[in-house]
Motif scaffolding. Structure first.
Motif, mmCIF file in Angstrom:
data_model
loop_
_atom_site.group_PDB
_atom_site.id
_atom_site.type_symbol
_atom_site.label_atom_id
_atom_site.label_comp_id
_atom_site.label_asym_id
_atom_site.label_seq_id
_atom_site.Cartn_x
_atom_site.Cartn_y
_atom_site.Cartn_z
ATOM 1 N N PRO A 273 0.816 -1.227 0.000
ATOM 2 C CA PRO A 273 0.000 0.000 0.000
ATOM 3 C C PRO A 273 0.842 1.265 0.000
ATOM 4 O O PRO A 273 0.508 2.244 -0.685
ATOM 5 N N ALA A 274 1.949 1.267 0.759
ATOM 6 C CA ALA A 274 2.833 2.436 0.771
ATOM 7 C C ALA A 274 3.516 2.613 -0.576
ATOM 8 O O ALA A 274 3.710 3.743 -1.040
ATOM 9 N N SER B 9 3.961 6.143 -5.082
ATOM 10 C CA SER B 9 4.130 6.252 -6.538
ATOM 11 C C SER B 9 3.055 7.140 -7.148
ATOM 12 O O SER B 9 3.344 7.990 -7.997
ATOM 13 N N LEU B 10 1.811 6.947 -6.707
ATOM 14 C CA LEU B 10 0.715 7.759 -7.229
ATOM 15 C C LEU B 10 0.888 9.223 -6.843
ATOM 16 O O LEU B 10 0.686 10.122 -7.661
ATOM 17 N N THR C 180 -0.801 3.595 2.870
ATOM 18 C CA THR C 180 -1.075 4.351 1.646
ATOM 19 C C THR C 180 -1.125 5.854 1.898
ATOM 20 O O THR C 180 -0.446 6.634 1.225
ATOM 21 N N LEU C 181 -1.930 6.268 2.874
ATOM 22 C CA LEU C 181 -2.096 7.696 3.136
ATOM 23 C C LEU C 181 -0.819 8.319 3.682
ATOM 24 O O LEU C 181 -0.467 9.454 3.318
ATOM 25 N N GLN C 182 -0.126 7.582 4.558
ATOM 26 C CA GLN C 182 1.114 8.116 5.111
ATOM 27 C C GLN C 182 2.173 8.299 4.026
ATOM 28 O O GLN C 182 2.889 9.300 3.993
ATOM 29 N N LEU D 10 3.619 11.840 2.726
ATOM 30 C CA LEU D 10 5.046 12.102 2.819
ATOM 31 C C LEU D 10 5.568 12.793 1.571
ATOM 32 O O LEU D 10 6.438 13.672 1.658
ATOM 33 N N GLN D 11 5.027 12.438 0.406
ATOM 34 C CA GLN D 11 5.520 13.038 -0.835
ATOM 35 C C GLN D 11 5.256 14.541 -0.882
ATOM 36 O O GLN D 11 5.996 15.288 -1.528
#
Length: 201
Positions: free
Chosen positions: A39-40, A45-46, A109-111, A115-116
């Motif tokens: 998920p991360a 990437s997205l 995923t959200l973290q 972060l990006q």
């Protein structure tokens, strides 16, 4: 652009080289297995692809015109990454008890996507894409293709770090080994976080 090969190589190098996201995915997969790090991988990437799209779509101009904005964003990112490094430094060895009690921070995923937004490496990469590979064009389709390619290349690159972390998880057996691993990873994360501020490119 006469060829997509230079951009593809750039995207590969930018994604596979050590950065905050790579190291946190490594830490996540070492504790919970590479499947739990996926998920991360997809979230990061997205989000990176979306930042390329947004910067290429016009956000680069105001950010370049006002250096203070970029400086504030960079410092906010470094501050958050420093806190993550501290929590990683203090994290206990992976056990069912520590996972269940929430002593270990979850990097999902959200973290990873969040972060990006404050990751200096991601923003520098996005500015490089716009400055080097767009030839000054603001064509939405062209920029969208670049963002799509970058996101597609980032997935397997970050997945490689997840696989490495899974191997680390099978290698370490004692609390002492995990302590040194966590602290070493924390110092690496701190180093790559402050690199862009102390040694600007």
């Amino acid at each position: 652009m006469s060829s997509w090969l230079p951009f593809t190589l750039f995207a590969f190098v930018a994604s596979i080289t050590p950065g905050p996201t790579n190291l946190l995915i490594l830490a996540q997969s070492s504790r919970r297995g590479w499947q739990h790090a996926l998920p991360a991988v997809f979230g990061a990437s997205l989000a990176a692809a979306m930042i390329v799209l947004v910067v290429g779509g016009g956000l680069a101009q105001p950010l370049l015109a006002y250096p203070l904005i970029r400086h504030v964003m960079a410092m906010a990112g470094v501050a958050w990454l420093s806190w993550l490094a501290w929590t990683l430094y203090r994290s206990p060895p992976p056990t069912l008890e520590s996972e269940a009690s929430g002593q270990v921070s979850h990097f999902g995923t959200l973290q990873a996507a969040g972060l990006q937004l404050v990751n200096p490496k991601t923003w520098m990469m996005a500015f490089s894409v716009v400055g080097v590979f767009t030839d000054g064009t603001t064509n939405t389709t062209h920029i969208a293709v670049l963002a799509l390619i970058f996101g597609g290349i980032a997935v397997p690159c970050l997945a490689c770090w997840a696989l490495m972390g899974s191997g680390v998880g099978r290698l370490f057996r004692t609390s002492h080994q995990w302590q040194w691993f966590n602290r070493g990873l924390a110092f690496l994360l701190l180093g790559v976080a402050w690199w862009s501020v102390l040694i600007p490119g």
